[in-house]
Design a protein around this motif. Structure first.
Motif, PDB file in Angstrom:
ATOM      1  N   HIS A   1      -4.560   1.955  -8.315  1.00  0.00           N
ATOM      2  CA  HIS A   1      -5.223   3.066  -6.957  1.00  0.00           C
ATOM      3  C   HIS A   1      -4.749   2.509  -5.798  1.00  0.00           C
ATOM      4  N   PRO A   2      -4.232   2.737  -5.051  1.00  0.00           N
ATOM      5  CA  PRO A   2      -4.421   3.150  -3.448  1.00  0.00           C
ATOM      6  C   PRO A   2      -5.247   3.112  -3.488  1.00  0.00           C
TER       7      PRO A   2
ATOM      8  N   TYR B   1      13.583   3.495  -9.419  1.00  0.00           N
ATOM      9  CA  TYR B   1      14.643   3.157  -9.302  1.00  0.00           C
ATOM     10  C   TYR B   1      15.590   4.540  -8.754  1.00  0.00           C
ATOM     11  N   ASN B   2      15.429   5.435  -9.769  1.00  0.00           N
ATOM     12  CA  ASN B   2      16.156   6.682  -9.469  1.00  0.00           C
ATOM     13  C   ASN B   2      14.735   7.375  -9.030  1.00  0.00           C
ATOM     14  N   LYS B   3      13.711   8.060  -8.966  1.00  0.00           N
ATOM     15  CA  LYS B   3      13.273   8.838  -8.870  1.00  0.00           C
ATOM     16  C   LYS B   3      12.807   8.852  -7.557  1.00  0.00           C
ATOM     17  N   LEU B   4      12.116   7.647  -7.241  1.00  0.00           N
ATOM     18  CA  LEU B   4      11.497   7.116  -6.446  1.00  0.00           C
ATOM     19  C   LEU B   4      12.144   6.068  -4.870  1.00  0.00           C
ATOM     20  N   GLY B   5      13.034   5.449  -5.770  1.00  0.00           N
ATOM     21  CA  GLY B   5      13.980   4.167  -5.287  1.00  0.00           C
ATOM     22  C   GLY B   5      13.758   3.038  -4.582  1.00  0.00           C
ATOM     23  N   LEU B   6      12.707   2.787  -5.842  1.00  0.00           N
ATOM     24  CA  LEU B   6      11.700   1.286  -5.558  1.00  0.00           C
ATOM     25  C   LEU B   6      12.050   0.376  -6.447  1.00  0.00           C
ATOM     26  N   ILE B   7      11.653  -0.704  -6.458  1.00  0.00           N
ATOM     27  CA  ILE B   7      12.404  -2.332  -7.420  1.00  0.00           C
ATOM     28  C   ILE B   7      10.506  -2.547  -7.131  1.00  0.00           C
ATOM     29  N   HIS B   8      10.254  -2.975  -8.161  1.00  0.00           N
ATOM     30  CA  HIS B   8       8.887  -4.221  -8.303  1.00  0.00           C
ATOM     31  C   HIS B   8      10.069  -5.441  -7.884  1.00  0.00           C
ATOM     32  N   GLY B   9      10.741  -6.049  -8.200  1.00  0.00           N
ATOM     33  CA  GLY B   9      11.222  -7.569  -7.633  1.00  0.00           C
ATOM     34  C   GLY B   9      10.143  -8.415  -7.707  1.00  0.00           C
ATOM     35  N   SER B  10       9.334  -8.015  -8.657  1.00  0.00           N
ATOM     36  CA  SER B  10       8.395  -9.324  -9.425  1.00  0.00           C
ATOM     37  C   SER B  10       7.808  -9.447 -11.065  1.00  0.00           C
ATOM     38  N   LEU B  11       8.956  -8.446 -11.949  1.00  0.00           N
ATOM     39  CA  LEU B  11       8.057  -8.360 -13.269  1.00  0.00           C
ATOM     40  C   LEU B  11       7.378  -9.566 -13.525  1.00  0.00           C
TER      41      LEU B  11
ATOM     42  N   TYR C   1       0.913  -1.007  -0.055  1.00  0.00           N
ATOM     43  CA  TYR C   1       0.011  -0.571  -0.021  1.00  0.00           C
ATOM     44  C   TYR C   1       0.788   1.220  -0.542  1.00  0.00           C
ATOM     45  N   GLU C   2       2.169   1.760   0.729  1.00  0.00           N
ATOM     46  CA  GLU C   2       3.115   2.166   1.220  1.00  0.00           C
ATOM     47  C   GLU C   2       3.627   3.152  -0.195  1.00  0.00           C
ATOM     48  N   HIS C   3       4.384   1.783  -1.116  1.00  0.00           N
ATOM     49  CA  HIS C   3       4.317   1.630  -2.269  1.00  0.00           C
ATOM     50  C   HIS C   3       3.396   2.362  -3.429  1.00  0.00           C
ATOM     51  N   LEU C   4       2.494   1.567  -3.653  1.00  0.00           N
ATOM     52  CA  LEU C   4       1.250   2.401  -4.534  1.00  0.00           C
ATOM     53  C   LEU C   4       0.961   3.557  -4.614  1.00  0.00           C
ATOM     54  N   GLU C   5       1.000   3.792  -3.440  1.00  0.00           N
ATOM     55  CA  GLU C   5       0.846   5.401  -2.499  1.00  0.00           C
ATOM     56  C   GLU C   5       2.180   6.501  -2.910  1.00  0.00           C
ATOM     57  N   ILE C   6       3.419   5.595  -2.607  1.00  0.00           N
ATOM     58  CA  ILE C   6       4.641   6.974  -3.354  1.00  0.00           C
ATOM     59  C   ILE C   6       4.394   6.704  -5.213  1.00  0.00           C
ATOM     60  N   LEU C   7       3.748   6.162  -5.745  1.00  0.00           N
ATOM     61  CA  LEU C   7       3.947   5.799  -6.968  1.00  0.00           C
ATOM     62  C   LEU C   7       2.889   6.687  -7.505  1.00  0.00           C
ATOM     63  N   GLN C   8       1.791   6.786  -6.872  1.00  0.00           N
ATOM     64  CA  GLN C   8       0.511   7.654  -6.937  1.00  0.00           C
ATOM     65  C   GLN C   8       0.881   9.319  -7.162  1.00  0.00           C
ATOM     66  N   THR C   9       1.529   9.270  -5.544  1.00  0.00           N
ATOM     67  CA  THR C   9       1.364  11.565  -4.943  1.00  0.00           C
ATOM     68  C   THR C   9       2.395  11.522  -5.632  1.00  0.00           C
ATOM     69  N   GLN C  10       3.836  10.815  -5.606  1.00  0.00           N
ATOM     70  CA  GLN C  10       5.386  11.527  -5.876  1.00  0.00           C
ATOM     71  C   GLN C  10       5.676  11.198  -7.173  1.00  0.00           C
ATOM     72  N   TYR C  11       4.594  10.086  -7.890  1.00  0.00           N
ATOM     73  CA  TYR C  11       5.319   9.740  -9.561  1.00  0.00           C
ATOM     74  C   TYR C  11       4.071  10.213 -10.399  1.00  0.00           C
ATOM     75  N   PHE C  12       2.813  10.173  -9.535  1.00  0.00           N
ATOM     76  CA  PHE C  12       1.922  10.778 -10.178  1.00  0.00           C
ATOM     77  C   PHE C  12       1.371   9.852 -11.193  1.00  0.00           C
ATOM     78  N   SER C  13       1.517   8.265 -11.288  1.00  0.00           N
ATOM     79  CA  SER C  13       1.584   7.301 -12.008  1.00  0.00           C
ATOM     80  C   SER C  13       0.295   7.147 -12.475  1.00  0.00           C
ATOM     81  N   ASN C  14       0.072   6.912 -13.548  1.00  0.00           N
ATOM     82  CA  ASN C  14      -0.990   6.589 -14.119  1.00  0.00           C
ATOM     83  C   ASN C  14      -1.424   4.886 -14.717  1.00  0.00           C
TER      84      ASN C  14
END
Length: 311
Positions: A150-151, A197-207, A133-146
């Motif tokens: 959406h969490p 990785y470089n903007k959010l510091g996140l890795i999916h890890g299971s693509l 949930y936290e990582h999805l929130e980061i993607l939405q609020t910091q990266y504005f991912s479409n």
């Protein structure tokens, strides 16, 4: 459900029009407010009655209570079929309450993890739900991912996110892409992994192929980690290997897994332990991908999935 919702909506509007305050009298306003609360409670109870009873999914009492709470909190208006299953989880498609239908017209995906008798295992499940949930929130609020779900809500072993698909059917995986769109898809995926990785510091890890759907949506974030996680590089290499091998097998000119890893991280050398993520790991992922995708439709009979959750 649509007809029912329209009927309730009209009744509610009629009620509100009837009891609009006609003066500034405090007692009058208080009386109207109380009656409106009673009306709201009645509407929620009717929605609970028409929604499919969560108990039929054979969940434990705690999980069933959480699912019923989703209706009360208006995160779900009606539960539909199981659209995905995992080794320890199932995903139910839920109709959105009319208040949120504009934002999530295709409904929500309600992912439920099975609890055990072990306190430590259950706590690990709670942490996984919290992390996803936290990582999805980061993607939405910091990266504005479409391009990611959406969490919407989380509670213990239940996480609710927007559903990726149409008419209660999950979106097709990237495996169904026509050849002429593969090069564009490869470039886009590499760009997304780099940004995570470089903007959010996140890795999916299971693509995997089933985690990339509708040609642009990335789902299945339950194994995602931050870049400072002890397993971060191994998970990133695993993603790089999938992307390189998948598109190479389809005739696309790609970077090797090592080249892609160095391109994303900016490192000249790769630790030998990172390179231990070999083809065997990819094979294992491809065999279990049907069980880990939170938006993929189950190919097995629904009754079988439900029985696995029977206490």
């Amino acid at each position: 459900m649509q007809n029912y919702s329209n009927k309730v909506y009209k009744e509610e509007q009629k009620y509100l029009d009837e009891f609009k305050p006609v003066s500034d009298n405090h007692s009058k306003k208080k009386q109207v407010t109380q009656r409106m609360k009673v009306k709201e409670y009645d509407i929620i109870e009717k929605e609970k009655a028409i929604a499919r009873a969560p108990s039929q999914y054979k969940f434990d009492s705690s999980t069933t209570q959480i699912l019923e709470t989703l209706i009360t909190l208006r995160h779900a208006g009606e539960f539909h079929n199981i659209v995905g299953k995992g080794l320890n989880s199932v995903v139910i498609h839920a109709h959105c309450h009319r208040n949120y239908h504009l934002y999530f017209p295709e409904g929500n995906a309600v992912k439920v993890y099975k609890l055990t008798n072990g306190v430590e295992k259950n706590n690990a499940i709670y942490r996984r739900v919290e992390r996803e949930y936290e990582h999805l929130e980061i993607l939405q609020t910091q990266y504005f991912s479409n391009n990611t779900p959406h969490p919407v809500y989380r509670n213990k072993n239940v996480i609710v996110m927007s559903f990726i698909g149409y008419d209660q059917e999950t979106a097709p995986s990237i495996s169904t892409l026509p050849p002429e769109k593969l090069n564009e898809a490869y470039e886009k995926i590499v760009k997304e992994i780099d940004a995570w990785y470089n903007k959010l510091g996140l890795i999916h890890g299971s693509l995997s192929a089933t985690k990339i759907v509708g040609n642009k949506y990335f789902i299945g974030w339950s194994h995602s980690v931050r870049k400072d996680h002890p397993m971060a590089f191994r998970k990133l290499m695993k993603d790089c290997q999938f992307v390189s091998e998948f598109f190479k097998s389809r005739g696309v000119l790609v970077k090797s897994p090592e080249e892609l890893f160095k391109f994303i991280t900016g490192r000249e050398k790769i630790n030998s332990k990172v390179l231990e993520v070999v083809q065997k790991d990819l094979w294992k992922t491809s065999q279990t991908s049907n069980h880990s995708n939170p938006n993929r439709k189950s190919t097995s009979h629904t009754k079988t999935t439900q029985n696995r959750f029977k206490r």
